[in-house]
Design a protein around this motif. Sequence first.
Motif, PDB file in Angstrom:
ATOM      1  N   GLN A 120      27.883  97.567  22.092  1.00  0.00           N
ATOM      2  CA  GLN A 120      28.124  99.004  21.920  1.00  0.00           C
ATOM      3  C   GLN A 120      29.465  99.442  22.510  1.00  0.00           C
ATOM      4  N   LEU A 121      30.163  98.510  23.129  1.00  0.00           N
ATOM      5  CA  LEU A 121      31.371  98.838  23.887  1.00  0.00           C
ATOM      6  C   LEU A 121      32.454  99.485  23.023  1.00  0.00           C
ATOM      7  N   ASP A 122      32.749  98.919  21.874  1.00  0.00           N
ATOM      8  CA  ASP A 122      33.807  99.470  21.023  1.00  0.00           C
ATOM      9  C   ASP A 122      33.468 100.878  20.549  1.00  0.00           C
ATOM     10  N   ALA A 123      32.216 101.104  20.213  1.00  0.00           N
ATOM     11  CA  ALA A 123      31.808 102.429  19.749  1.00  0.00           C
ATOM     12  C   ALA A 123      31.957 103.478  20.847  1.00  0.00           C
ATOM     13  N   VAL A 124      31.631 103.116  22.076  1.00  0.00           N
ATOM     14  CA  VAL A 124      31.755 104.056  23.198  1.00  0.00           C
ATOM     15  C   VAL A 124      33.230 104.303  23.525  1.00  0.00           C
ATOM     16  N   ARG A 125      33.993 103.229  23.594  1.00  0.00           N
ATOM     17  CA  ARG A 125      35.414 103.385  23.932  1.00  0.00           C
ATOM     18  C   ARG A 125      36.196 104.100  22.842  1.00  0.00           C
ATOM     19  N   GLY A 126      35.693 104.089  21.617  1.00  0.00           N
ATOM     20  CA  GLY A 126      36.362 104.788  20.529  1.00  0.00           C
ATOM     21  C   GLY A 126      36.230 106.302  20.631  1.00  0.00           C
ATOM     22  N   ARG A 127      35.328 106.777  21.462  1.00  0.00           N
ATOM     23  CA  ARG A 127      35.080 108.227  21.581  1.00  0.00           C
ATOM     24  C   ARG A 127      35.766 108.861  22.787  1.00  0.00           C
ATOM     25  N   ALA A 128      36.098 108.066  23.800  1.00  0.00           N
ATOM     26  CA  ALA A 128      36.749 108.608  25.010  1.00  0.00           C
ATOM     27  C   ALA A 128      37.431 107.460  25.750  1.00  0.00           C
ATOM     28  N   ASP A 129      38.282 107.824  26.705  1.00  0.00           N
ATOM     29  CA  ASP A 129      38.979 106.808  27.500  1.00  0.00           C
ATOM     30  C   ASP A 129      38.162 106.480  28.742  1.00  0.00           C
ATOM     31  N   TYR A 130      37.886 105.188  28.923  1.00  0.00           N
ATOM     32  CA  TYR A 130      37.115 104.714  30.067  1.00  0.00           C
ATOM     33  C   TYR A 130      37.874 103.600  30.759  1.00  0.00           C
ATOM     34  N   ARG A 131      37.625 103.481  32.053  1.00  0.00           N
ATOM     35  CA  ARG A 131      38.135 102.316  32.778  1.00  0.00           C
ATOM     36  C   ARG A 131      36.948 101.438  33.129  1.00  0.00           C
ATOM     37  N   SER A 132      37.194 100.152  33.103  1.00  0.00           N
ATOM     38  CA  SER A 132      36.130  99.202  33.408  1.00  0.00           C
ATOM     39  C   SER A 132      36.032  99.023  34.918  1.00  0.00           C
ATOM     40  N   LEU A 133      34.822  99.160  35.439  1.00  0.00           N
ATOM     41  CA  LEU A 133      34.580  98.949  36.865  1.00  0.00           C
ATOM     42  C   LEU A 133      34.069  97.538  37.136  1.00  0.00           C
ATOM     43  N   GLY A 134      33.542  96.901  36.106  1.00  0.00           N
ATOM     44  CA  GLY A 134      33.017  95.552  36.272  1.00  0.00           C
ATOM     45  C   GLY A 134      32.164  95.144  35.089  1.00  0.00           C
ATOM     46  N   VAL A 135      31.784  93.886  35.111  1.00  0.00           N
ATOM     47  CA  VAL A 135      30.965  93.307  34.054  1.00  0.00           C
ATOM     48  C   VAL A 135      29.746  92.664  34.702  1.00  0.00           C
ATOM     49  N   ALA A 136      28.609  92.780  34.059  1.00  0.00           N
ATOM     50  CA  ALA A 136      27.386  92.137  34.534  1.00  0.00           C
ATOM     51  C   ALA A 136      26.754  91.427  33.347  1.00  0.00           C
ATOM     52  N   GLY A 137      26.169  90.288  33.616  1.00  0.00           N
ATOM     53  CA  GLY A 137      25.523  89.575  32.524  1.00  0.00           C
ATOM     54  C   GLY A 137      24.642  88.470  33.038  1.00  0.00           C
ATOM     55  N   GLY A 138      23.798  88.000  32.154  1.00  0.00           N
ATOM     56  CA  GLY A 138      22.900  86.919  32.496  1.00  0.00           C
ATOM     57  C   GLY A 138      21.679  86.960  31.606  1.00  0.00           C
ATOM     58  N   PHE A 139      20.668  86.255  32.020  1.00  0.00           N
ATOM     59  CA  PHE A 139      19.452  86.162  31.237  1.00  0.00           C
ATOM     60  C   PHE A 139      18.501  87.279  31.643  1.00  0.00           C
ATOM     61  N   ASN A 140      18.167  88.128  30.702  1.00  0.00           N
ATOM     62  CA  ASN A 140      17.210  89.210  30.938  1.00  0.00           C
ATOM     63  C   ASN A 140      15.824  88.644  30.657  1.00  0.00           C
ATOM     64  N   TYR A 141      15.130  88.228  31.701  1.00  0.00           N
ATOM     65  CA  TYR A 141      13.859  87.534  31.503  1.00  0.00           C
ATOM     66  C   TYR A 141      12.755  88.447  31.001  1.00  0.00           C
ATOM     67  N   SER A 142      12.869  89.749  31.171  1.00  0.00           N
ATOM     68  CA  SER A 142      11.832  90.637  30.643  1.00  0.00           C
ATOM     69  C   SER A 142      11.968  90.820  29.127  1.00  0.00           C
TER      70      SER A 142
END
Length: 161
Positions: A120-142
């Motif tokens: 969803q990142l491109d769609a959100v950034r296409g609507r306003a200017d944002y700065r990235s504070l960080g990235v999180a990722g991994g296996f969502n076991y739920s």
Amino acid sequence: MLSNAWWGAAIPLGLVYLWVLKRPSTFGWLALQRLALAAGLHFVLLVPLVLALSPRVHITQQIQRVLDDLPAQPAGALEYHEDSLVFATRGTLKRLGSIEEAIAFTNAQSGAVLIVPAHQLDAVRGRADYRSLGVAGGFNYSKGRQESLEILQKLERESEQ
């Protein structure tokens, strides 16, 4: 795809379980009961411990580390609505169901933090200017899948400040 910790725990135990079931006359009911108890303890104690020690699994902890470095800000999450994240933000997380809600949230809250899935990142950034504070990722076991999230903060224009 399940994480390596799950496969590493499930495969050996499954093989032992099948071996015992193949020879019930040798082991009898007592052995089956002990095996069932061992399997229960294995999956209730050992596997969660292995997963707890795996930083790639706990996406919420990665997000919380980024949020802890900021002054208290309102936070909203688009699509990633895990209870652990709500708990980590002390119940102040706003669950956002659409990109329009996310944009309205950051427009209404000065300095608001937005947690957005990668797709969803491109769609959100296409609507306003944002700065990235960080990235999180991994296996969502739920949910049983890999997740990749970016933590964003809307850039405030000089005239808005």
